[in-house]
Design a protein around this motif. Sequence first.
Motif, PDB file in Angstrom:
ATOM      1  N   ARG A 139      -0.199  -2.389   3.171  1.00  0.00           N
ATOM      2  CA  ARG A 139      -1.162  -2.546   2.078  1.00  0.00           C
ATOM      3  C   ARG A 139      -1.018  -1.439   1.050  1.00  0.00           C
ATOM      4  O   ARG A 139      -1.077  -1.689  -0.152  1.00  0.00           O
ATOM      5  CB  ARG A 139      -2.587  -2.558   2.642  1.00  0.00           C
ATOM      6  N   MET A 140      -0.833  -0.214   1.531  1.00  0.00           N
ATOM      7  CA  MET A 140      -0.676   0.906   0.603  1.00  0.00           C
ATOM      8  C   MET A 140       0.603   0.765  -0.215  1.00  0.00           C
ATOM      9  O   MET A 140       0.628   1.078  -1.414  1.00  0.00           O
ATOM     10  CB  MET A 140      -0.669   2.229   1.368  1.00  0.00           C
ATOM     11  N   ARG A 144       0.860   0.565  -4.270  1.00  0.00           N
ATOM     12  CA  ARG A 144       1.644   1.546  -5.018  1.00  0.00           C
ATOM     13  C   ARG A 144       2.841   0.934  -5.731  1.00  0.00           C
ATOM     14  O   ARG A 144       3.149   1.308  -6.865  1.00  0.00           O
ATOM     15  CB  ARG A 144       2.119   2.659  -4.077  1.00  0.00           C
TER      16      ARG A 144
END
Length: 226
Positions: A139-140, A144
């Motif tokens: 998810r990160m 990003r």
Amino acid sequence: MDWFTALLNNPGITRALPPAILETLQMVAISGVATILIGLPLGILLFTSRPGGLAPVPWLHAILSNIIVNITRSVPYAILMVALIPFTQFIVGTAIGPIAATVSLTIGTVPFFARLVEVALREVNSGKLDAAHVMGSTRMQIIRKVLLPESLPGIISGITTTLVMLVGYSAMAGLIGGGGLGRLAYNYGYQRFDTTVMVITIILMVVLVQVIQIIGDRIARAVDHR
């Protein structure tokens, strides 16, 4: 140019004008940076926690969206900055001056900017998010490497809109001791019935808004690779 001649012949105004401009720039710059630092993560959280988002948390999204963002946005800034005077004194030790004004300016604009960030993130093609998820991105990593780069033009436009709004808010903050062009217009223009000061103040604020808008539009076009 009678108003310009009158300005030159008034040493009091000419001495007060440069500090007023600097105070306005100071308020807009400090509150603008603070708004971005707080509003960007808040906007991302609004997007990811919504139903159907990357990490749906309905109760959290309801609190952030309906209570924090919507309620704060519904309060007129003139009322908000007066209500925040005790809080401002607690944070910075005073309720007067450009630094004190940045507290209410930041609180007043963070929810607005966070909503703009959420809207910009929603415009990202969902197919790109699905593709990143299928490739095993976390998810990160999706946030990003996909969400933020793809929504960058919209976020830049949101920053531009927020800074323009801060210019107007800073003028209102000057009415209760915030300083800047707002206080100059009130003290010299309104209380002394000096039309020259009002005209100069309006011109300077229009120029400042135009400069911010032009720079923001150019940056948005430069980062837009769609």
